[in-house]
Design a protein around this motif. Structure first.
Motif, short mmCIF file in Angstrom:
data_model
loop_
_atom_site.label_atom_id
_atom_site.label_comp_id
_atom_site.label_asym_id
_atom_site.label_seq_id
_atom_site.Cartn_x
_atom_site.Cartn_y
_atom_site.Cartn_z
N PHE A 42 0.88 -1.16 0.00
CA PHE A 42 0.00 0.00 0.00
C PHE A 42 0.92 1.22 0.00
O PHE A 42 1.54 1.50 1.03
N ASN A 71 4.28 1.04 1.91
CA ASN A 71 4.17 0.02 2.96
C ASN A 71 4.07 -1.38 2.33
O ASN A 71 3.01 -1.77 1.83
N VAL A 121 3.31 -4.70 2.53
CA VAL A 121 2.57 -5.48 3.53
C VAL A 121 2.77 -6.98 3.32
O VAL A 121 2.88 -7.74 4.29
N PRO A 160 1.16 -12.00 14.64
CA PRO A 160 0.79 -10.78 15.35
C PRO A 160 -0.09 -9.86 14.53
O PRO A 160 -0.12 -9.95 13.30
N SER A 161 -0.77 -8.98 15.22
CA SER A 161 -1.59 -7.96 14.58
C SER A 161 -0.71 -7.11 13.67
O SER A 161 0.41 -6.76 14.04
N GLY A 162 -1.19 -6.85 12.47
CA GLY A 162 -0.43 -6.04 11.52
C GLY A 162 0.55 -6.83 10.67
O GLY A 162 1.26 -6.24 9.85
N SER A 163 0.57 -8.15 10.83
CA SER A 163 1.56 -8.94 10.08
C SER A 163 1.13 -9.19 8.63
O SER A 163 1.93 -9.68 7.84
N GLY A 164 -0.12 -8.87 8.30
CA GLY A 164 -0.56 -8.98 6.91
C GLY A 164 -1.55 -10.11 6.65
O GLY A 164 -1.85 -10.42 5.49
N LYS A 165 -2.11 -10.69 7.70
CA LYS A 165 -2.99 -11.85 7.54
C LYS A 165 -4.27 -11.49 6.75
O LYS A 165 -4.65 -12.20 5.82
N SER A 166 -4.92 -10.40 7.16
CA SER A 166 -6.15 -10.01 6.46
C SER A 166 -5.84 -9.61 5.02
O SER A 166 -6.59 -9.94 4.10
N THR A 167 -4.74 -8.90 4.85
CA THR A 167 -4.34 -8.50 3.50
C THR A 167 -4.08 -9.73 2.64
O THR A 167 -4.43 -9.74 1.45
N ARG A 191 -7.33 -11.03 1.43
CA ARG A 191 -7.89 -10.14 0.41
C ARG A 191 -7.08 -10.18 -0.88
O ARG A 191 -7.62 -9.92 -1.96
N HIS A 237 -7.76 -7.08 -3.14
CA HIS A 237 -6.58 -6.26 -3.46
C HIS A 237 -5.74 -7.07 -4.43
O HIS A 237 -5.30 -8.17 -4.09
#
Ligand code: ADP
Ligand code: MG
Length: 251
Positions: free
Chosen positions: A24, A27, A29, A48-55, A58, A64
């Motif tokens: 992004f 960034n 990701v 961990p949170s922010g590691s890119g799992k949801s991305t 997607r 995306h």
């Protein structure tokens, strides 16, 4: 708790994300992620949170578009397919269920089959009722979502995804927004679905589920896969400091 069987009616498929990169702006990701689920199996993604799992989820359904890499279903690249058609093959369940509050539970489930699969109103309702039965919620068909518990609403969201006859299911922290006493029932339904031979990629913080239900666990950090393998290998014999530290925090 639900122990209802929810046999898939579509043959399950394998899915591979190969060297997936996604940024992004500046960034980065996802930095070359490899992830795979065999047909009828469950791969769990932890980290961990922010590691890119949801991305990652997607990217895999092309909400995306990846900047680089390939996505294969049953060994065939789907990058040139119509993205809407691809997303119809993949059922998604999110943390927030986003049911339409003014529609009945059955109408929420029937909407996709009617609008996207072109079923008649009657056939879509029949599909909806069948799926609601499979998640143990027939009795709530004509209720509004607001009259259901969070756990029941999430089971409706699962029924809604299943009504589209997906070939694979993605779950993104499906139990994270639920009150603790409601988590078990949803996890039990997900485990049930896995046992019927649905292919699933599950992002979760529920380590008990990851250990007992997954065939493969993927540990991500900062947009890369740090370790992957069968649950016993990761949970009992973590090779990297990063996974050991993560597990020490969450177990
Ligand atoms: P996780 O699900 O593991 O918590 P995410 O995939 O949500 O991680 O986020 C990973 C990184 O990507 C974060 O730095 C987040 O800020 C960034 N990110 C996620 N979605 C977007 C977006 N739509 N636009 C810009 N940055 C995003
Ligand atoms: Mg996330």
């Amino acid at each position: 708790m639900s122990t209802v069987s929810t046999a898939p009616t579509t043959a399950p498929v394998s899915l591979t994300g190969s060297n997936i990169h996604l940024a992004f702006g500046t960034n980065k990701v996802l930095r070359g992620v490899d992830v795979h689920v065999d047909a009828g199996k469950t791969t769990t993604v932890i980290g961990p949170s922010g590691s890119g799992k949801s991305t990652l989820l997607r990217a895999l359904n092309r909400l995306h578009e990846p900047d680089q890499g390939d996505i294969l279903i049953d060994g065939r690249s789907v990058l040139k397919d119509n993205p809407d058609k691809l997303r119809q093959r993949i059922g998604m369940v999110f943390q927030h269920f986003n049911l339409f509050p003014h529609k009945t539970v059955a109408d929420n489930v029937a909407l996709g089959p009617q609008k996207l699969l072109g079923l008649s109103k009657e056939a879509a309702r029949a599909t909806a009722l069948e799926q609601l039965e499979s998640v143990g919620l027939s009795a709530k068909a004509d209720s509004r979502p607001g009259n259901l518990s969070g756990g029941q609403q999430q089971r409706v969201a699962i029924a809604r995804a299943l009504a589209m006859k997906p070939e694979i299911m993605f779950f993104d922290e499906a139990t994270s927004a639920l009150d603790p006493e409601l988590v078990k029932g949803v996890l039990a339904l997900m485990a049930d679905l896995a046992s019927t031979g649905m292919s699933m990629i599950v992002v979760t913080h529920e380590m008990g589920f990851a250990r007992s239900v997954s065939d493969t666990v993927v540990f991500m950090d900062h947009g890369t896969v740090i370790e992957t393998g069968p649950p016993a290998a990761l949970f009992d014999n973590a090779e990297t400091d990063r996974l050991q530290q993560f597990l020490a925090q969450v177990l």
